[in-house]
Design a protein around this motif. Structure first.
Motif, mmCIF file in Angstrom:
data_model
loop_
_atom_site.group_PDB
_atom_site.id
_atom_site.type_symbol
_atom_site.label_atom_id
_atom_site.label_comp_id
_atom_site.label_asym_id
_atom_site.label_seq_id
_atom_site.Cartn_x
_atom_site.Cartn_y
_atom_site.Cartn_z
ATOM 1 N N PHE A 5 0.848 -1.193 0.000
ATOM 2 C CA PHE A 5 0.000 0.000 0.000
ATOM 3 C C PHE A 5 0.881 1.239 0.000
ATOM 4 C CE2 PHE A 5 -2.774 -3.226 1.675
ATOM 5 C CZ PHE A 5 -4.034 -2.884 1.231
ATOM 6 N N ILE A 6 0.688 2.073 -1.000
ATOM 7 C CA ILE A 6 1.353 3.376 -0.999
ATOM 8 C C ILE A 6 0.325 4.379 -0.507
ATOM 9 C CG2 ILE A 6 2.445 5.154 -2.404
ATOM 10 C CD1 ILE A 6 3.587 2.988 -4.159
ATOM 11 N N GLY A 7 0.531 4.831 0.727
ATOM 12 C CA GLY A 7 -0.479 5.597 1.446
ATOM 13 C C GLY A 7 -1.119 4.689 2.477
ATOM 14 N N VAL A 64 0.382 -3.533 -6.153
ATOM 15 C CA VAL A 64 0.650 -2.233 -5.544
ATOM 16 C C VAL A 64 -0.647 -1.433 -5.517
ATOM 17 C CG1 VAL A 64 1.979 -0.097 -5.680
ATOM 18 C CG2 VAL A 64 3.022 -2.267 -6.391
ATOM 19 N N VAL A 65 -1.088 -1.070 -4.325
ATOM 20 C CA VAL A 65 -2.322 -0.298 -4.175
ATOM 21 C C VAL A 65 -1.968 1.169 -3.983
ATOM 22 C CG1 VAL A 65 -4.454 0.011 -2.868
ATOM 23 C CG2 VAL A 65 -3.445 -2.277 -3.081
ATOM 24 N N LEU A 66 -2.425 2.011 -4.908
ATOM 25 C CA LEU A 66 -2.219 3.455 -4.781
ATOM 26 C C LEU A 66 -3.345 4.016 -3.928
ATOM 27 C CD1 LEU A 66 -1.193 4.403 -8.442
ATOM 28 C CD2 LEU A 66 0.281 3.763 -6.517
ATOM 29 N N SER A 67 -3.099 4.129 -2.634
ATOM 30 C CA SER A 67 -4.142 4.557 -1.700
ATOM 31 C C SER A 67 -3.853 5.948 -1.151
ATOM 32 C CB SER A 67 -4.280 3.542 -0.558
ATOM 33 O OG SER A 67 -3.024 3.240 0.017
ATOM 34 N N VAL A 68 -3.452 6.835 -2.063
ATOM 35 C CA VAL A 68 -3.237 8.237 -1.717
ATOM 36 C C VAL A 68 -4.359 9.064 -2.324
ATOM 37 C CG1 VAL A 68 -0.739 7.991 -1.518
ATOM 38 C CG2 VAL A 68 -1.746 8.592 -3.740
ATOM 39 N N LYS A 69 -4.442 10.309 -1.922
ATOM 40 C CA LYS A 69 -5.487 11.194 -2.441
ATOM 41 C C LYS A 69 -5.271 11.433 -3.940
ATOM 42 C CE LYS A 69 -6.221 13.552 1.971
ATOM 43 N NZ LYS A 69 -7.495 12.846 2.215
ATOM 44 N N PRO A 70 -6.363 11.672 -4.690
ATOM 45 C CA PRO A 70 -6.241 11.842 -6.144
ATOM 46 C C PRO A 70 -5.200 12.877 -6.567
ATOM 47 C CG PRO A 70 -8.540 11.711 -5.497
ATOM 48 C CD PRO A 70 -7.753 11.758 -4.223
ATOM 49 N N GLN A 71 -5.112 13.974 -5.826
ATOM 50 C CA GLN A 71 -4.169 15.029 -6.190
ATOM 51 C C GLN A 71 -2.709 14.630 -5.990
ATOM 52 O OE1 GLN A 71 -6.609 15.231 -3.930
ATOM 53 N NE2 GLN A 71 -6.040 16.437 -2.112
ATOM 54 N N MET A 72 -2.487 13.500 -5.297
ATOM 55 C CA MET A 72 -1.128 13.022 -5.059
ATOM 56 C C MET A 72 -0.675 11.986 -6.088
ATOM 57 S SD MET A 72 0.051 14.619 -2.453
ATOM 58 C CE MET A 72 1.479 13.595 -2.090
#
Length: 265
Positions: A5-7, A64-72
């Motif tokens: 998890f990234i974020g 890989v899960v991109l679990s950051v805010k959309p703007q990031m």
């Protein structure tokens, strides 16, 4: 490492908790990254997984899960894109970020699975809409689907419906909490103690939802079954219709869906 998890915010932690609680994979198979050392240390203590402040470490996972805010997304993808290979699966959970946008930011062919989950994943009752791009094999989609099914239900949809999924399930726990709070306030006004009021309200919502899912009956038919002629329930339904409850909910879902579409422009 199977899953990175990234974020590591609320949604990621809800997913991690669901995965571990339902024994989908061992804690040794999970990793998470985030920018704040103290927060990552707390996540490590809470879940027993590997944590890091280096996103490139979490990007070594098979999934890989991109679990950051959309703007990031742009910043994070720029940071990890050279570490991502064609064999890895990229799972995105951000509203308003299309698979085509993600692929453009990576600058190469990438296997992308887009998912819109919700926070009830934390208690094993999440709801997720899922789609993928053309590079993802059927068995790879099923692999990710099984992960999300470990903490709730999953429906495969086309990407053009993901914004609607945002409105009807991604954001809707907030609407339901508002409804439960309003029910409890009304109960308190009628003399029920606050702590008991929340139990009455929340359990009624939980039970009603299970009735819809488990009986397979139309919600309208279930509603009609509660409404005795000249009874208390039909009187309450009359007032809810008079006050525009149905229209308010429809407009709220439409607004959330439209906001998600706008975020992707």
């Amino acid at each position: 490492m199977e899953l990175g998890f990234i974020g590591c915010g609320n949604m990621a932690q809800a997913m991690i908790a669901g995965i571990l609680d339902h024994n989908v994979m061992p804690k040794e198979a999970l990793a998470a990254s985030g920018p704040t050392p103290s927060k990552m240390e707390k996540a490590k203590e809470k879940f027993g997984i590997m944590t890091t402040t280096n996103n490139r470490e979490a990007a070594k996972a098979e999934i890989v899960v991109l679990s950051v805010k959309p703007q990031m997304y742009h910043e994070v993808i720029h940071e990890i894109r050279d570490d991502i290979s064609k064999s890895q699966l990229i799972v995105t959970i951000a509203a308003g970020v299309t698979m085509a946008q993600v692929e453009r930011q990576f600058g190469k062919e990438v296997k992308i699975i887009r998912v819109m989950p919700n926070t009830p994943a934390l208690v094993g009752e999440g709801m997720s809409g899922m789609c993928c791009n053309e590079y993802v094999e059927e068995e790879e989609l099923e692999r990710v689907r099984r992960i999300f099914e470990s903490f709730g239900k999953v429906e495969i949809v086309t990407e053009d419906l993901i914004d609607a999924v945002v409105g009807v399930s991604g954001s809707s726990p907030a609407y339901v909490y508002m409804f439960i709070e309003a029910l409890a306030d009304a109960a308190v006004m009628q003399g029920i103690p606050r702590n008991k009021a929340y139990t009455f309200a929340a359990q009624s919502v939980l039970g009603s939802a299970k009735m819809v899912l488990e009986t397979g009956e139309h919600p309208g038919a279930l509603k009609d079954a509660v409404c005795s002629p000249a009874g208390t329930t039909i009187e309450a339904v009359r007032v809810l219709e008079e006050k525009g409850m149905r229209s308010a909910v429809i407009e709220a879902v439409a607004a959330a869906s439209e906001k998600s579409r706008d975020m992707g422009k």
